[in-house]
Write a protein that holds these residues in place. Structure first.
Motif, short mmCIF file in Angstrom:
data_model
loop_
_atom_site.label_atom_id
_atom_site.label_comp_id
_atom_site.label_asym_id
_atom_site.label_seq_id
_atom_site.Cartn_x
_atom_site.Cartn_y
_atom_site.Cartn_z
N SER A 19 58.37 12.65 36.68
CA SER A 19 57.71 13.64 37.09
C SER A 19 58.56 14.92 36.04
N ALA A 20 57.68 16.18 36.24
CA ALA A 20 58.24 17.20 35.20
C ALA A 20 57.99 18.34 36.14
N THR A 21 58.80 19.28 35.80
CA THR A 21 58.83 20.78 36.17
C THR A 21 58.12 21.58 35.20
N ILE A 22 56.94 22.35 35.76
CA ILE A 22 56.38 23.05 34.82
C ILE A 22 55.95 24.56 35.21
N ARG A 23 56.04 25.53 34.29
CA ARG A 23 55.82 26.61 34.20
C ARG A 23 54.12 26.94 33.90
N TRP A 24 53.39 27.23 35.04
CA TRP A 24 51.74 27.55 34.89
C TRP A 24 51.62 28.73 34.26
N TYR A 38 45.52 16.99 35.26
CA TYR A 38 44.41 16.29 35.40
C TYR A 38 44.34 15.43 36.59
N SER A 39 43.13 15.51 37.26
CA SER A 39 42.97 14.27 38.12
C SER A 39 41.57 13.90 38.43
N THR A 40 41.13 12.91 38.62
CA THR A 40 39.88 12.25 38.58
C THR A 40 39.36 12.83 40.01
N PHE A 41 40.25 13.23 41.01
CA PHE A 41 39.82 13.60 42.28
C PHE A 41 39.48 15.23 42.16
N ASP A 61 54.10 12.81 36.70
CA ASP A 61 53.72 12.64 35.16
C ASP A 61 52.15 11.91 34.98
N SER A 62 51.86 11.40 36.00
CA SER A 62 50.72 10.51 35.79
C SER A 62 49.48 11.91 36.08
N TYR A 63 49.72 13.04 36.57
CA TYR A 63 48.76 13.95 36.50
C TYR A 63 48.82 15.00 35.50
N LEU A 64 49.69 14.63 34.45
CA LEU A 64 49.77 15.92 33.29
C LEU A 64 49.25 14.91 32.16
N LYS A 65 48.75 15.96 31.37
CA LYS A 65 48.23 15.66 29.75
C LYS A 65 48.74 16.63 28.91
N VAL A 66 49.33 15.90 27.93
CA VAL A 66 50.10 16.74 26.84
C VAL A 66 49.03 17.18 26.15
N ILE A 67 48.73 18.49 25.72
CA ILE A 67 47.49 19.07 25.11
C ILE A 67 48.20 19.64 23.66
#
Length: 70
Positions: A45-50, A10-13, A60-66
């Motif tokens: 930061s986090a490593t993510i498998r999309w 998530y980003s506002t940009f 981590d500021s661009y990631l939201k836990v859902i």
């Protein structure tokens, strides 16, 4: 945020959001903590498998836990 959590980028940009439209959601594979900064506070930061199969490292500021793992 911890390993196994389901997250979305998530980003506002809108330009950053657009690049992740086909990738969301993702699963946290690893979490890295960075020392506190007097200017920005705690960072990490986090490593993510999309969902598209790609793996990236994200601030981590661009990631939201859902959906937190129990």
């Amino acid at each position: 945020m911890k390993k196994g959590d389901l997250v979305k980028f998530y980003s506002t940009f809108w330009g950053f959001q657009r690049d992740y439209r086909s990738k969301n959601p993702g699963v946290v594979l690893d979490v890295m903590k960075v020392k506190n900064s007097p200017v920005t506070g705690p960072r990490g930061s986090a490593t993510i498998r999309w969902a598209d199969g790609s793996i990236t490292n994200e601030h981590d500021s661009y990631l939201k836990v859902i959906n937190e793992r129990g």
